[in-house]
Design an enzyme around this catalytic site. Structure first.
Site, PDB file in Angstrom:
ATOM      1  N   SER A  30      16.202 -44.377 -32.204  1.00 26.66           N
ATOM      2  CA  SER A  30      17.066 -45.455 -31.715  1.00 26.66           C
ATOM      3  C   SER A  30      16.590 -45.955 -30.357  1.00 26.66           C
ATOM      4  O   SER A  30      16.017 -45.187 -29.573  1.00 26.66           O
ATOM      5  CB  SER A  30      18.482 -44.903 -31.579  1.00 26.66           C
ATOM      6  OG  SER A  30      19.260 -45.760 -30.788  1.00 26.66           O
ATOM      7  N   TYR A  37      24.887 -38.159 -28.765  1.00 32.39           N
ATOM      8  CA  TYR A  37      24.195 -38.834 -29.863  1.00 32.39           C
ATOM      9  C   TYR A  37      22.776 -39.226 -29.444  1.00 32.39           C
ATOM     10  O   TYR A  37      21.800 -38.913 -30.118  1.00 32.39           O
ATOM     11  CB  TYR A  37      24.985 -40.084 -30.313  1.00 32.39           C
ATOM     12  CG  TYR A  37      24.143 -41.006 -31.168  1.00 32.39           C
ATOM     13  CD1 TYR A  37      23.840 -40.660 -32.489  1.00 32.39           C
ATOM     14  CD2 TYR A  37      23.614 -42.198 -30.662  1.00 32.39           C
ATOM     15  CE1 TYR A  37      23.039 -41.489 -33.275  1.00 32.39           C
ATOM     16  CE2 TYR A  37      22.815 -43.018 -31.434  1.00 32.39           C
ATOM     17  CZ  TYR A  37      22.533 -42.656 -32.747  1.00 32.39           C
ATOM     18  OH  TYR A  37      21.724 -43.470 -33.508  1.00 32.39           O
ATOM     19  N   LYS A  44      18.616 -37.880 -30.507  1.00 32.58           N
ATOM     20  CA  LYS A  44      17.432 -38.673 -30.886  1.00 32.58           C
ATOM     21  C   LYS A  44      16.230 -38.246 -30.028  1.00 32.58           C
ATOM     22  O   LYS A  44      15.120 -38.108 -30.530  1.00 32.58           O
ATOM     23  CB  LYS A  44      17.696 -40.175 -30.720  1.00 32.58           C
ATOM     24  CG  LYS A  44      18.749 -40.732 -31.666  1.00 32.58           C
ATOM     25  CD  LYS A  44      18.332 -40.585 -33.125  1.00 32.58           C
ATOM     26  CE  LYS A  44      19.375 -41.096 -34.090  1.00 32.58           C
ATOM     27  NZ  LYS A  44      19.131 -40.694 -35.492  1.00 32.58           N
TER      28      LYS A  44
HETATM   29  P1  NAD Z   1      25.342 -44.256 -41.787  1.00 34.15           P
HETATM   30  O1  NAD Z   1      26.356 -43.330 -41.218  1.00 34.15           O
HETATM   31  O2  NAD Z   1      25.799 -45.446 -42.523  1.00 34.15           O
HETATM   32  O3  NAD Z   1      24.354 -43.431 -42.746  1.00 34.15           O
HETATM   33  C1  NAD Z   1      24.007 -42.092 -42.527  1.00 34.15           C
HETATM   34  C2  NAD Z   1      24.198 -41.344 -43.846  1.00 34.15           C
HETATM   35  O4  NAD Z   1      23.822 -39.980 -43.648  1.00 34.15           O
HETATM   36  C3  NAD Z   1      25.645 -41.330 -44.319  1.00 34.15           C
HETATM   37  O5  NAD Z   1      25.675 -41.752 -45.678  1.00 34.15           O
HETATM   38  C4  NAD Z   1      26.088 -39.871 -44.184  1.00 34.15           C
HETATM   39  O6  NAD Z   1      26.993 -39.512 -45.207  1.00 34.15           O
HETATM   40  C5  NAD Z   1      24.765 -39.140 -44.290  1.00 34.15           C
HETATM   41  N1  NAD Z   1      24.691 -37.846 -43.596  1.00 34.15           N
HETATM   42  C6  NAD Z   1      25.020 -37.556 -42.312  1.00 34.15           C
HETATM   43  N2  NAD Z   1      24.760 -36.258 -42.050  1.00 34.15           N
HETATM   44  C7  NAD Z   1      24.252 -35.724 -43.184  1.00 34.15           C
HETATM   45  C8  NAD Z   1      23.788 -34.445 -43.544  1.00 34.15           C
HETATM   46  N3  NAD Z   1      23.817 -33.419 -42.695  1.00 34.15           N
HETATM   47  N4  NAD Z   1      23.332 -34.247 -44.796  1.00 34.15           N
HETATM   48  C9  NAD Z   1      23.318 -35.257 -45.696  1.00 34.15           C
HETATM   49  N5  NAD Z   1      23.742 -36.492 -45.421  1.00 34.15           N
HETATM   50  C10 NAD Z   1      24.204 -36.725 -44.174  1.00 34.15           C
HETATM   51  O7  NAD Z   1      24.370 -44.663 -40.603  1.00 34.15           O
HETATM   52  P2  NAD Z   1      23.224 -45.774 -40.538  1.00 34.15           P
HETATM   53  O8  NAD Z   1      23.693 -46.866 -39.671  1.00 34.15           O
HETATM   54  O9  NAD Z   1      22.734 -46.076 -41.890  1.00 34.15           O
HETATM   55  O10 NAD Z   1      22.127 -44.977 -39.706  1.00 34.15           O
HETATM   56  C11 NAD Z   1      21.076 -44.257 -40.333  1.00 34.15           C
HETATM   57  C12 NAD Z   1      20.235 -43.580 -39.275  1.00 34.15           C
HETATM   58  O11 NAD Z   1      19.766 -44.571 -38.353  1.00 34.15           O
HETATM   59  C13 NAD Z   1      21.002 -42.563 -38.425  1.00 34.15           C
HETATM   60  O12 NAD Z   1      20.140 -41.481 -38.142  1.00 34.15           O
HETATM   61  C14 NAD Z   1      21.326 -43.320 -37.169  1.00 34.15           C
HETATM   62  O13 NAD Z   1      21.478 -42.479 -36.050  1.00 34.15           O
HETATM   63  C15 NAD Z   1      20.098 -44.203 -37.031  1.00 34.15           C
HETATM   64  N6  NAD Z   1      20.358 -45.406 -36.215  1.00 34.15           N
HETATM   65  C16 NAD Z   1      21.375 -46.240 -36.578  1.00 34.15           C
HETATM   66  C17 NAD Z   1      21.653 -47.363 -35.783  1.00 34.15           C
HETATM   67  C18 NAD Z   1      22.802 -48.274 -36.134  1.00 34.15           C
HETATM   68  O14 NAD Z   1      23.246 -49.022 -35.247  1.00 34.15           O
HETATM   69  N7  NAD Z   1      23.307 -48.304 -37.364  1.00 34.15           N
HETATM   70  C19 NAD Z   1      20.873 -47.633 -34.651  1.00 34.15           C
HETATM   71  C20 NAD Z   1      19.839 -46.765 -34.325  1.00 34.15           C
HETATM   72  C21 NAD Z   1      19.585 -45.647 -35.129  1.00 34.15           C
END
Ligand code: NAD
Ligand code: UDP
Length: 330
Positions: free
Chosen positions: A124, A148, A152
């Site tokens: 991120s 959080y 990362k």
């Molecule tokens: P999201 O919460 O929609 O998707 C994450 C998925 O991972 C969910 O379906 C959740 O059920 C699953 N999950 C969480 N922990 C788990 C585990 N231990 N085992 C199995 N499944 C698990 O989030 P997103 O927005 O799709 O983000 C995906 C990734 O991108 C994350 O790592 C997040 O930190 C990163 N990210 C997101 C953003 C954002 O703004 N959306 C920005 C930067 C980075």
């Protein structure tokens, strides 16, 4: 390639799983449904008219993950699974450190044991802390302001150390900026459980009368109109970036910003939403939110030069598709 997509029923993972299939790859999804619904699996099947192999499993469960690796023959991993709510991470630090760090440790151990050499990690822009934008991949990382963000930084460090010890591994750290928007079908999008944390889902929920009015966190920043500036990227562009990252992955650790390179203020995003969707968004200006920076946007040139990827969709596309999803979402 056969690709393991952890967190593949989440917001970014589900769009990426779809595009991986479209690009001719085989996809295996692992998700524990902690922040997603099984219904997303039906939706991606409906859009692409093909089946997806799915395991409901927790990535921190090493025994279970080994079983999954033994039953499949993965060529690569995209690791999205993680907890992502900044404010929740402050009140539940142990859950965040455990889930986000142990999941990567388990996965990397499985990857090494089962000879899976391609590993793409969801990082991120938060790792840049208070560095001035445009943010470049080779900048020294900044101080994070919440658990959080720290997970990362720790994950990036773990993967760098793994690369030193196992130089045959090909690891990409993708630093996302602010993903918004939704699949053009309106079937897939961001559906956070409970009150949204981020600006775009907040706007769409105000538009659908689920929330009365939006709070704009501060209008006294040194930005175009005083409100916070971010680099919003359409989730479809972001998903495409993963296909490019995977198909062009190189040995060692490589870091790429996935952003547009363009900043948009809170008021500009609200105005674009109102104009494109013809809906008024009532808002009030309140205090700054703790930990926020004034502006955060990418230098996105490295991904273009090395992966041949750049974001193509506009803010107008993003606000249209976000609303198209939210307005019919049940
Ligand atoms: P999201 O919460 O929609 O998707 C994450 C998925 O991972 C969910 O379906 C959740 O059920 C699953 N999950 C969480 N922990 C788990 C585990 N231990 N085992 C199995 N499944 C698990 O989030 P997103 O927005 O799709 O983000 C995906 C990734 O991108 C994350 O790592 C997040 O930190 C990163 N990210 C997101 C953003 C954002 O703004 N959306 C920005 C930067 C980075
Ligand atoms: N923001 C806001 N009201 C909200 C949520 C966010 O004014 O209800 C602002 C926030 O201060 C920041 C921008 O919108 O300037 C993007 O915030 P978001 O939480 O979506 O992303 P992040 O700050 O994590 O980049």
């Amino acid at each position: 390639m056969q690709i393991l997509v952890t967190g593949g029923l989440g917001f970014i993972g589900s769009h990426t799983a779809l595009l991986l299939k479209e690009a001719g790859h085989d996809v295996v999804i692992v998700d524990n449904l902690s922040n997603s619904k099984l219904d997303v699996l039906q939706r991606i099947k409906k859009i692409s008219n093909v089946d997806y192999k799915f395991y409901k499993a927790d990535v921190t469960d090493e025994a279970k993950m080994k079983e999954i690796f033994a039953r499949n023959k993965f060529d690569g991993i995209i690791h999205f699974a993680g907890l992502k709510a900044v404010s929740e991470s402050i009140s539940k630090p142990l859950e965040y450190y455990y889930n986000n760090v142990v999941s990567t440790l388990c996965l990397i151990k499985c990857a090494l044991e089962y000879n899976v050499e391609r590993f793409v990690f969801s990082s991120s822009a938060t790792v840049y802390g208070e560095n001035d934008s445009p943010l470049k991949e080779d900048m020294k990382l900044g101080l994070t302001t919440n658990p959080y963000g720290e997970t990362k930084v720790i994950n990036e460090k773990i993967l760098r150390d793994v690369s030193v010890a196992y130089p045959h591994m090909a690891i990409s750290l993708l630093r996302y900026f602010n993903p918004i928007g939704a699949h053009p079908s309106g079937l897939l999008g961001e559906a956070p459980n409970g009150l949204p944390n981020n600006l775009m889902p907040f706007i769409t929920q105000v538009a659908s009368n689920k929330i009365k009015s939006l709070k704009v966190f501060g209008n006294d920043y040194e930005t175009v109109d005083g409100t916070g500036v971010r680099d919003y990227i359409h989730v479809m562009d972001l998903a495409k970036g993963h296909i490019k990252a995977l198909e062009n992955i190189k040995i060692g650790v490589n870091v790429y910003n996935l952003g547009t390179g363009k900043g948009t203020s809170v008021l500009e995003l609200i105005n674009a939403f109102e104009k494109i969707n013809n809906i008024k968004i009532p808002y009030e200006i309140v205090e700054r939110r703790k930990g926020d920076v004034a502006a955060c946007f990418a230098d996105a040139t490295k991904a273009y030069k090395e992966l041949g990827w750049k974001a193509e969709l506009t803010i107008e596309d993003m606000v249209r598709d976000a609303w198209n999803f939210e307005k019919d979402y049940k």
